[in-house]
Design a protein around this motif. Structure first.
Motif, short mmCIF file in Angstrom:
data_model
loop_
_atom_site.label_atom_id
_atom_site.label_comp_id
_atom_site.label_asym_id
_atom_site.label_seq_id
_atom_site.Cartn_x
_atom_site.Cartn_y
_atom_site.Cartn_z
N ALA A 1 7.04 -6.78 -0.94
CA ALA A 1 7.45 -5.57 -0.22
C ALA A 1 8.23 -4.67 -1.17
O ALA A 1 8.77 -5.12 -2.18
N GLY A 2 8.28 -3.41 -0.81
CA GLY A 2 9.10 -2.47 -1.54
C GLY A 2 10.25 -2.00 -0.66
O GLY A 2 10.13 -1.94 0.57
N PHE A 3 11.36 -1.67 -1.29
CA PHE A 3 12.51 -1.11 -0.57
C PHE A 3 12.89 0.18 -1.30
O PHE A 3 13.25 0.16 -2.48
N PHE A 4 12.80 1.28 -0.56
CA PHE A 4 13.03 2.59 -1.14
C PHE A 4 14.37 3.13 -0.68
O PHE A 4 14.64 3.21 0.52
N PHE A 5 15.21 3.51 -1.66
CA PHE A 5 16.54 4.05 -1.41
C PHE A 5 16.50 5.53 -1.78
O PHE A 5 16.72 5.89 -2.94
N ALA B 1 0.83 -1.21 0.00
CA ALA B 1 0.00 0.00 0.00
C ALA B 1 0.87 1.26 0.00
O ALA B 1 0.57 2.23 -0.71
N ALA B 2 1.94 1.26 0.79
CA ALA B 2 2.84 2.42 0.84
C ALA B 2 3.56 2.60 -0.49
O ALA B 2 3.80 3.74 -0.92
N VAL B 3 3.92 1.50 -1.15
CA VAL B 3 4.55 1.59 -2.46
C VAL B 3 3.63 2.28 -3.45
O VAL B 3 4.05 3.16 -4.21
N ARG B 4 2.36 1.91 -3.42
CA ARG B 4 1.43 2.48 -4.40
C ARG B 4 1.13 3.94 -4.10
O ARG B 4 0.80 4.71 -5.01
N ARG B 5 1.26 4.35 -2.85
CA ARG B 5 1.15 5.79 -2.56
C ARG B 5 2.36 6.54 -3.12
O ARG B 5 2.24 7.67 -3.57
N LEU B 6 3.50 5.89 -3.06
CA LEU B 6 4.73 6.51 -3.57
C LEU B 6 4.74 6.52 -5.10
O LEU B 6 5.14 7.53 -5.71
N LEU C 1 4.34 9.52 -15.22
CA LEU C 1 3.77 8.21 -14.90
C LEU C 1 4.59 7.54 -13.80
O LEU C 1 4.04 6.93 -12.89
N PHE C 2 5.92 7.67 -13.90
CA PHE C 2 6.83 7.20 -12.86
C PHE C 2 7.74 8.36 -12.47
O PHE C 2 8.35 8.99 -13.33
N ARG C 3 7.87 8.63 -11.19
CA ARG C 3 8.70 9.73 -10.72
C ARG C 3 10.16 9.30 -10.50
O ARG C 3 11.04 10.14 -10.43
N ARG C 4 10.38 8.03 -10.39
CA ARG C 4 11.72 7.51 -10.07
C ARG C 4 11.87 6.13 -10.70
O ARG C 4 10.86 5.49 -11.07
N ALA D 1 1.42 4.21 -10.25
CA ALA D 1 1.35 3.38 -11.45
C ALA D 1 1.72 1.93 -11.18
O ALA D 1 1.42 1.05 -11.99
N VAL D 2 2.36 1.65 -10.05
CA VAL D 2 2.73 0.27 -9.71
C VAL D 2 1.49 -0.48 -9.26
O VAL D 2 0.87 -0.14 -8.26
N ASP D 3 1.13 -1.51 -10.01
CA ASP D 3 -0.06 -2.28 -9.65
C ASP D 3 0.17 -3.79 -9.75
O ASP D 3 -0.77 -4.58 -9.73
#
Length: 350
Positions: free
Chosen positions: A129-133, A114-119, A226-229, A122-124
């Motif tokens: 899990a996501g890992f954000f660097f 859920a946190a990944v999709r807020r970030l 569409l993607f910020r990063r 477009a990720v569906d």
């Protein structure tokens, strides 16, 4: 590597000639996606991780200098890189990586789906899990090479494109220059920055444990933002430029010096990217290409057993990131005999 080192040496007052077998920046430098990953894909602490951290610290200043010297703008952002762990094993591996990196002061955030999709809305796709660097960046590598080429031409570097090096000139275990298909160039210092071609088809006087690793990339056009990063999995990545272009990659193939695009390679990229986001289905095909990354177990930096002969190659996926720090360290080594970072872990017993 050759362009960055040439600019650094010339700025320090050295007389520099750059010999390019084709045209500047037309090989791996142009084929890359421009992901500046100093953490996400570094598997363990040690000298290579330290080298990547120093490169990341230098990067903003290097980009500013290239823009000033060339008068050209370069698309450069520090918005982080998002990695999606699809399997339990991938999540465990990345959690271990995050633990030791945090201990070294490099932030990593573990995110729920859920946190990944807020970030990244477009990720569906399905993932654990996501890992954000957050400190990772991205750059338009084509713009970097255009600015770098302009900067060295405007400076004191003598550029010779379409000059094929045939052999090194060596006397009494000391380099004297190189012979090309356009004649001889005399020099008391020669640096091999030939990437995947570092072995010079077996004619380089010391053995170089470098081989080409083909990477195929597909380019589509889509809605801006569409993607910020960069978003990555073990199977694919998506990088979006400011103008809306979407770079989807990439393969790692042992195919010799063949830069062909293949159905298998393109299919693997599309399947992997489709699992990141179904919104990619509405994008339009724009272009595709392949490049040859110089693969080695570690970057090869420093002198050889032949006096005056140095190497700076084998950076594999990290060439765009490591260009400024490689240039600075190699220039210091050549001009002063000393470097701020210890290069002994990157020396190879030739």
């Amino acid at each position: 590597m050759g362009c960055a080192l040439s600019e650094e040496l010339a700025r320090s007052g050295a007389r520099v000639t750059l010999l390019e077998q084709s045209l500047i920046g037309r090989e791996a430098s142009l084929a890359a996606a421009g992901i500046l990953s100093a953490q996400m894909d570094v598997p363990r602490p040690g000298p290579f991780f330290d080298l990547c951290q120093e490169a990341r610290r230098q990067y903003p200043g290097w980009i500013r200098r290239l823009q000033q010297l060339s008068g050209q703008s370069i698309e450069f952002h520090v918005r982080g890189v998002l990695y999606l762990a699809v399997t339990k094993e991938q999540a465990q591996r990345m959690a271990q990586r995050a633990t030791w990196q945090r201990r070294l002061g490099c932030p990593v955030q573990r995110l729920s789906p859920a946190a990944v999709r807020r970030l990244e809305p477009a990720v569906d796709g399905a993932f654990r899990a996501g890992f954000f660097f957050p400190r990772e960046g991205q750059v338009d590598n084509a713009q970097v090479m255009a600015a770098l080429a302009s900067a060295i031409r405007a400076g004191r570097v003598r550029v010779r494109e379409r000059h094929q090096v045939r052999r090194l000139l060596i006397r009494n275990d000391a380099v004297q220059g190189v012979e090309t298909d356009h004649g001889i160039f005399r020099a008391s210092v020669v640096v091999n920055t030939m990437g995947s071609w570092a072995n010079l088809e077996g004619r380089f006087p010391v053995t170089m444990p470098v081989e080409p690793a083909r990477g195929q990339i597909l380019c589509f056009t889509g809605s801006q933002g569409l993607f910020r990063r960069p978003v990555m999995t073990d199977r694919a990545y998506v990088v979006q430029r400011d103008d809306g272009r979407l770079l989807l990659g990439s393969t790692v193939e042992r195919a010799g010096f063949d830069k062909s695009l293949t159905v298998d390679g393109m299919h693997a990229i599309l399947c992997g990217a489709r699992r990141i986001s179904t919104r990619l289905e509405a994008t339009k095909f724009f272009d595709a290409w392949a490049g040859l990354r110089p693969y080695a177990a570690k970057p090869l930096l420093g002198p050889t057993r032949i006096a005056g002969l140095h190497v700076a190659t084998g950076h594999f996926r990290h060439g765009i990131l490591l260009a400024p720090v490689t240039a600075q360290l190699m220039a210091d080594l050549i001009l002063t005999g000393r470097t701020r970072l210890d290069l002994s872990p990157f020396r190879h017993v030739y």
